[in-house]
Design a protein around this motif. Structure first.
Motif, PDB file in Angstrom:
ATOM      1  N   UNK A   2      15.304  -2.132  12.628  1.00 27.58           N
ATOM      2  CA  UNK A   2      15.333  -2.362  11.181  1.00 27.58           C
ATOM      3  C   UNK A   2      13.962  -2.159  10.560  1.00 27.58           C
ATOM      4  N   UNK A   3      13.983  -1.718   9.314  1.00 24.99           N
ATOM      5  CA  UNK A   3      12.756  -1.456   8.560  1.00 24.99           C
ATOM      6  C   UNK A   3      12.632  -2.450   7.402  1.00 24.99           C
ATOM      7  N   UNK A   4      11.395  -2.737   7.073  1.00 22.38           N
ATOM      8  CA  UNK A   4      11.050  -3.431   5.843  1.00 22.38           C
ATOM      9  C   UNK A   4      10.379  -2.380   4.980  1.00 22.38           C
ATOM     10  N   UNK A   5      10.943  -2.108   3.821  1.00 23.88           N
ATOM     11  CA  UNK A   5      10.457  -1.036   2.955  1.00 23.88           C
ATOM     12  C   UNK A   5       9.932  -1.659   1.663  1.00 23.88           C
ATOM     13  N   UNK A   6       8.619  -1.591   1.493  1.00 23.57           N
ATOM     14  CA  UNK A   6       7.984  -2.119   0.289  1.00 23.57           C
ATOM     15  C   UNK A   6       7.782  -0.968  -0.684  1.00 23.57           C
ATOM     16  N   UNK A 157      -1.896  -4.841   9.735  1.00 21.51           N
ATOM     17  CA  UNK A 157      -2.318  -3.493  10.082  1.00 21.51           C
ATOM     18  C   UNK A 157      -3.812  -3.334   9.801  1.00 21.51           C
ATOM     19  N   UNK A 158      -4.468  -2.521  10.626  1.00 18.82           N
ATOM     20  CA  UNK A 158      -5.887  -2.228  10.403  1.00 18.82           C
ATOM     21  C   UNK A 158      -5.980  -1.099   9.382  1.00 18.82           C
ATOM     22  N   UNK A 170       2.916   5.591  -8.620  1.00 16.14           N
ATOM     23  CA  UNK A 170       4.083   4.870  -9.119  1.00 16.14           C
ATOM     24  C   UNK A 170       5.252   5.851  -9.207  1.00 16.14           C
ATOM     25  N   UNK A 171       6.263   5.699  -8.400  1.00 17.21           N
ATOM     26  CA  UNK A 171       6.484   4.749  -7.320  1.00 17.21           C
ATOM     27  C   UNK A 171       5.932   5.275  -5.996  1.00 17.21           C
ATOM     28  N   UNK A 172       5.823   4.389  -5.022  1.00 17.70           N
ATOM     29  CA  UNK A 172       5.407   4.749  -3.669  1.00 17.70           C
ATOM     30  C   UNK A 172       6.098   3.819  -2.678  1.00 17.70           C
ATOM     31  N   UNK A 173       6.010   4.183  -1.397  1.00 22.02           N
ATOM     32  CA  UNK A 173       6.733   3.459  -0.349  1.00 22.02           C
ATOM     33  C   UNK A 173       5.805   3.149   0.815  1.00 22.02           C
ATOM     34  N   UNK A 174       5.842   1.905   1.276  1.00 18.08           N
ATOM     35  CA  UNK A 174       5.210   1.519   2.538  1.00 18.08           C
ATOM     36  C   UNK A 174       6.355   1.091   3.457  1.00 18.08           C
ATOM     37  N   UNK A 175       6.619   1.897   4.463  1.00 15.06           N
ATOM     38  CA  UNK A 175       7.679   1.594   5.433  1.00 15.06           C
ATOM     39  C   UNK A 175       7.055   0.855   6.611  1.00 15.06           C
ATOM     40  N   UNK A 176       7.648  -0.287   6.977  1.00 20.69           N
ATOM     41  CA  UNK A 176       7.131  -1.094   8.068  1.00 20.69           C
ATOM     42  C   UNK A 176       8.262  -1.422   9.040  1.00 20.69           C
ATOM     43  N   UNK A 182       4.391  -3.582  11.356  1.00 19.88           N
ATOM     44  CA  UNK A 182       3.495  -2.443  11.546  1.00 19.88           C
ATOM     45  C   UNK A 182       3.957  -1.305  10.639  1.00 19.88           C
ATOM     46  N   UNK A 183       3.006  -0.674   9.983  1.00 21.67           N
ATOM     47  CA  UNK A 183       3.325   0.455   9.101  1.00 21.67           C
ATOM     48  C   UNK A 183       3.773   1.634   9.947  1.00 21.67           C
ATOM     49  N   UNK A 184       4.928   2.191   9.610  1.00 21.71           N
ATOM     50  CA  UNK A 184       5.418   3.377  10.299  1.00 21.71           C
ATOM     51  C   UNK A 184       5.309   4.622   9.435  1.00 21.71           C
ATOM     52  N   UNK A 185       5.224   4.428   8.108  1.00 19.52           N
ATOM     53  CA  UNK A 185       5.103   5.580   7.201  1.00 19.52           C
ATOM     54  C   UNK A 185       4.676   5.083   5.822  1.00 19.52           C
ATOM     55  N   UNK A 186       3.871   5.922   5.145  1.00 17.40           N
ATOM     56  CA  UNK A 186       3.527   5.681   3.744  1.00 17.40           C
ATOM     57  C   UNK A 186       3.856   6.935   2.975  1.00 17.40           C
ATOM     58  N   UNK A 187       4.624   6.775   1.908  1.00 22.83           N
ATOM     59  CA  UNK A 187       4.892   7.898   0.998  1.00 22.83           C
ATOM     60  C   UNK A 187       4.136   7.556  -0.277  1.00 22.83           C
ATOM     61  N   UNK A 188       3.003   8.215  -0.464  1.00 24.57           N
ATOM     62  CA  UNK A 188       2.101   7.871  -1.555  1.00 24.57           C
ATOM     63  C   UNK A 188       2.683   8.150  -2.930  1.00 24.57           C
ATOM     64  N   UNK A 189       3.530   9.157  -3.032  1.00 25.43           N
ATOM     65  CA  UNK A 189       4.185   9.460  -4.310  1.00 25.43           C
ATOM     66  C   UNK A 189       5.671   9.698  -4.059  1.00 25.43           C
TER      67      UNK A 189
END
Length: 193
Positions: A2-6, A157-158, A170-176, A182-189
């Motif tokens: 499972x993922x936590x998606x911020x 995370x470091x 705006x918007x963006x995604x931090x997938x954990x 632990x961050x698995x992916x960042x979608x900056x835009x």
């Protein structure tokens, strides 16, 4: 797993006459929710969770429409750092300097009515509550704000908090990973495909 998606909310109207917690989405902000919904569809969320602040809640509701009108659950624990009413937005450079200081001195009251550490703890309490009530296999998608999302992510995370905060559009995604954050992916835009 499972993922936590911020998800940082979509474009909002920066109005110096209004406190930031009252800002709403711009027409472009609503448009950017369409590709955001497509990005989030891959997580197959059963529901969305949102801050009660208008810009996050409007983002959540717009995304929910693009995801077959799944429910949106609101929580004040998912709100942005502080009410910030004692620190008007001002110039972009002045705001940027306050945010940098907030990350550098998390236990100092830099502006608003809570420290960075207090905001992170409040947000973490909200996230832990969501995870406790969710099915272990359910991906949790949270529509929130850049500062608290980065404060939370940095605890596990470091990362250079300020650098990540500056990169998030705006918007963006931090997938954990929901198991250890632990961050698995960042979608900056995430407002584009």
């Amino acid at each position: 797993m499972a993922k936590l998606v911020l998800v940082k909310h979509s474009n909002s109207n920066h109005s110096p006459a209004q406190p930031a917690q009252d800002w709403e989405l711009t027409p472009d902000g609503y448009e950017r929710c369409k590709p955001l919904a497509k990005h989030l569809a891959r997580y197959r969320p059963r529901r969305l969770f949102s801050s009660t602040m208008p810009k996050a809640l409007q983002t959540a509701r717009s995304v929910a429409e693009g995801l077959d009108n799944i429910p949106v659950n609101e929580s004040p624990l998912l709100a942005e750092h502080s009410r910030r009413s004692n620190a008007p937005y001002g110039s972009a450079a002045a705001f940027d300097a306050r945010i940098r200081r907030l990350f550098e001195a998390p236990d100092e009251l830099v502006f608003g009515d809570e420290t960075a550490s207090q905001a992170r703890q409040r947000f973490q309490n909200g996230i832990l509550s969501l995870l406790e009530s969710a099915d272990p296999e359910e991906n949790i998608v949270v529509l929130t704000h850049g500062t608290v999302a980065v404060l939370f992510a940095a605890q596990y995370n470091s990362i250079d908090s300020y650098d990540l905060w500056r990169k998030l559009k705006m918007p963006s995604i931090i997938e954990m990973e929901a198991s250890d954050f632990r961050i698995s992916q960042v979608i900056e835009d995430a407002g584009i495909l």
